[in-house]
Write an enzyme that holds these catalytic residues in place. Structure first.
Site, PDB file in Angstrom:
ATOM      1  N   HIS A   1      32.535  37.811 111.405  1.00 50.05           N
ATOM      2  CA  HIS A   1      33.876  37.568 111.950  1.00 50.05           C
ATOM      3  C   HIS A   1      34.807  37.102 110.833  1.00 50.05           C
ATOM      4  O   HIS A   1      35.518  36.091 110.971  1.00 50.05           O
ATOM      5  CB  HIS A   1      33.836  36.550 113.087  1.00 50.05           C
ATOM      6  CG  HIS A   1      33.496  37.156 114.421  1.00 50.05           C
ATOM      7  ND1 HIS A   1      32.234  37.607 114.729  1.00 50.05           N
ATOM      8  CD2 HIS A   1      34.252  37.424 115.519  1.00 50.05           C
ATOM      9  CE1 HIS A   1      32.239  38.109 115.966  1.00 50.05           C
ATOM     10  NE2 HIS A   1      33.445  38.012 116.461  1.00 50.05           N
TER      11      HIS A   1
ATOM     12  N   HIS B   1      39.583  41.066 116.602  1.00 45.51           N
ATOM     13  CA  HIS B   1      38.251  40.775 116.049  1.00 45.51           C
ATOM     14  C   HIS B   1      38.443  39.747 114.953  1.00 45.51           C
ATOM     15  O   HIS B   1      38.883  40.085 113.863  1.00 45.51           O
ATOM     16  CB  HIS B   1      37.552  42.026 115.507  1.00 45.51           C
ATOM     17  CG  HIS B   1      36.211  41.702 114.901  1.00 45.51           C
ATOM     18  ND1 HIS B   1      35.138  41.285 115.660  1.00 45.51           N
ATOM     19  CD2 HIS B   1      35.784  41.674 113.619  1.00 45.51           C
ATOM     20  CE1 HIS B   1      34.117  41.042 114.865  1.00 45.51           C
ATOM     21  NE2 HIS B   1      34.478  41.263 113.626  1.00 45.51           N
TER      22      HIS B   1
ATOM     23  N   HIS C   1      30.969  40.656 123.539  1.00 41.12           N
ATOM     24  CA  HIS C   1      31.015  41.575 122.382  1.00 41.12           C
ATOM     25  C   HIS C   1      31.310  42.961 122.941  1.00 41.12           C
ATOM     26  O   HIS C   1      30.531  43.497 123.748  1.00 41.12           O
ATOM     27  CB  HIS C   1      29.655  41.517 121.668  1.00 41.12           C
ATOM     28  CG  HIS C   1      29.410  42.517 120.598  1.00 41.12           C
ATOM     29  ND1 HIS C   1      30.115  42.532 119.417  1.00 41.12           N
ATOM     30  CD2 HIS C   1      28.503  43.522 120.505  1.00 41.12           C
ATOM     31  CE1 HIS C   1      29.643  43.520 118.646  1.00 41.12           C
ATOM     32  NE2 HIS C   1      28.682  44.136 119.289  1.00 41.12           N
TER      33      HIS C   1
ATOM     34  N   ASP D   1      30.569  35.677 119.054  1.00 39.61           N
ATOM     35  CA  ASP D   1      30.434  36.440 120.305  1.00 39.61           C
ATOM     36  C   ASP D   1      29.337  35.882 121.224  1.00 39.61           C
ATOM     37  O   ASP D   1      29.192  36.350 122.366  1.00 39.61           O
ATOM     38  CB  ASP D   1      30.164  37.918 120.008  1.00 39.61           C
ATOM     39  CG  ASP D   1      31.364  38.613 119.386  1.00 39.61           C
ATOM     40  OD1 ASP D   1      32.416  37.974 119.198  1.00 39.61           O
ATOM     41  OD2 ASP D   1      31.247  39.818 119.064  1.00 39.61           O
TER      42      ASP D   1
ATOM     43  N   GLU E   1      31.129  46.025 122.184  1.00 38.17           N
ATOM     44  CA  GLU E   1      30.196  47.143 122.110  1.00 38.17           C
ATOM     45  C   GLU E   1      29.056  47.038 123.118  1.00 38.17           C
ATOM     46  O   GLU E   1      28.315  48.002 123.331  1.00 38.17           O
ATOM     47  CB  GLU E   1      29.615  47.248 120.688  1.00 38.17           C
ATOM     48  CG  GLU E   1      30.607  47.693 119.630  1.00 38.17           C
ATOM     49  CD  GLU E   1      31.443  46.553 119.046  1.00 38.17           C
ATOM     50  OE1 GLU E   1      31.616  45.519 119.711  1.00 38.17           O
ATOM     51  OE2 GLU E   1      31.935  46.709 117.911  1.00 38.17           O
TER      52      GLU E   1
ATOM     53  N   GLU F   1      40.068  34.884 119.151  1.00 38.69           N
ATOM     54  CA  GLU F   1      38.725  34.314 118.922  1.00 38.69           C
ATOM     55  C   GLU F   1      38.779  33.068 118.039  1.00 38.69           C
ATOM     56  O   GLU F   1      38.031  32.107 118.254  1.00 38.69           O
ATOM     57  CB  GLU F   1      37.801  35.358 118.287  1.00 38.69           C
ATOM     58  CG  GLU F   1      37.354  36.439 119.256  1.00 38.69           C
ATOM     59  CD  GLU F   1      36.336  37.389 118.639  1.00 38.69           C
ATOM     60  OE1 GLU F   1      35.346  37.699 119.309  1.00 38.69           O
ATOM     61  OE2 GLU F   1      36.527  37.831 117.481  1.00 38.69           O
TER      62      GLU F   1
ATOM     63  N   GLU G   1      27.384  38.982 114.504  1.00 42.61           N
ATOM     64  CA  GLU G   1      28.309  39.934 113.882  1.00 42.61           C
ATOM     65  C   GLU G   1      29.292  39.179 112.992  1.00 42.61           C
ATOM     66  O   GLU G   1      29.818  38.136 113.391  1.00 42.61           O
ATOM     67  CB  GLU G   1      29.088  40.650 115.003  1.00 42.61           C
ATOM     68  CG  GLU G   1      30.087  41.678 114.555  1.00 42.61           C
ATOM     69  CD  GLU G   1      30.902  42.228 115.718  1.00 42.61           C
ATOM     70  OE1 GLU G   1      31.275  41.435 116.612  1.00 42.61           O
ATOM     71  OE2 GLU G   1      31.156  43.440 115.749  1.00 42.61           O
TER      72      GLU G   1
HETATM   73 ZN    ZN Z   1      34.022  38.688 118.356  1.00 41.15          ZN
HETATM   74 MN    MN Z   2      32.033  41.567 118.588  1.00 37.50          MN
END
Ligand code: ZN
Ligand code: MN
Length: 258
Positions: free
Chosen positions: A36, A178, A120, A45, A122, A183, A34
């Site tokens: 970032h 995010h 992650h 992630d 989701e 992170e 994904e």
């Molecule tokens: Zn992430």
């Molecule tokens: Mn994520």
């Protein structure tokens, strides 16, 4: 003798002897590919839950299975949205099937203690669904001693001193995280070569309405793809986060799998 905690780095003999002898907890990171933002690679992630799992496994004499690299579709209010090029996601039913297959294979090897380390946001509900179907199948096979733990690793970052260092303003927290300071700091500590702070775009936290639209209004997401600001990220903060998460998770793993 190989001392790796990583399942894939053991021989099958080392692995099966450890499973038979120690009844170890096997950790399975569940990540995503994904975007970032402009300043980090797309495997954040995957890297972060894998590092947490490694840290905990070393404390509890566990094993880290290879991560699930792909995750469920990036949602706009938690990951910027699935429309960015590079973000590569699975249908929910596929993710459930992948996790369930891995659990079933580990069960066949004799593993009875499982820990899903979600990296992650989701992925969480699909991970829980896979666990439920897995346990139902295991019971039908007559196996009733399998136990599974699941969590999103960042929920264990709760040391007030760490949170104060990360979010000196009161409003911010990992709720809007995010590609932000949480992170980014972990990545600066673990994989600095995958971070380019010069490319980081500084912006205030994304503010979304309380509903989603499909197809997404792309302009709801800050253009770089991050939802919170990476300013102030540092490897030192990343180590604080990792240590806090590993300590908290180690404690509950020891408690639940004693
Ligand atoms: Zn992430
Ligand atoms: Mn994520």
């Amino acid at each position: 003798m190989n001392n790796s905690v990583f399942l894939a780095e053991m021989t099958h003999k080392e692995y099966s002897e450890k499973v038979a002898g120690d009844n170890p907890v096997v950790f399975i990171p569940v990540g995503a590919i994904e975007q970032h933002g402009y300043h980090m690679s797309m495997n954040v992630d995957v890297i972060l839950p894998s590092a947490v799992a490694e840290g905990v496994a070393k404390q509890v004499n566990g094993i880290v299975a290879p991560p699930v690299v792909y995750g469920y579709k990036s949602q706009q209010r938690s990951g910027g949205g699935n429309f960015y090029p590079g973000t590569t996601s699975l249908d929910g039913s596929t993710l459930v099937a992948v996790i369930k297959d891995i659990l079933r294979e580990l069960l066949r090897h004799g593993v009875r203690k499982f820990c899903l380390v979600v990296g992650h946001f989701e992925n969480y509900a699909f991970t829980v669904e896979a666990i439920d179907l897995f346990l139902r199948e295991a019971r039908m096979l007559g196996v009733d001693d399998a136990r599974v733990m699941a969590f999103s690793y960042w929920e264990f970052c709760d040391d007030p001193d760490v949170l104060k260092a990360l979010y000196p303003g009161e409003q911010e927290s990992w709720a809007a995280e995010h590609g932000g300071v949480f992170e980014t700091s972990m990545m600066l500590y673990l994989r600095p070569e995958l971070v380019n702070m010069e490319a980081a775009v500084l912006h205030s936290s994304a503010r979304f309405p309380v509903y989603d639209m499909f197809p997404a209004h792309k302009d709801w997401t800050p253009e770089p793809g991050t939802l919170s600001c990476p300013a102030g990220s540092s490897a030192e903060k990343g180590k604080m986060i990792l240590d806090d998460c590993v300590a908290g998770i180690t404690e509950v793993v020891k408690k639940e799998f004693a």
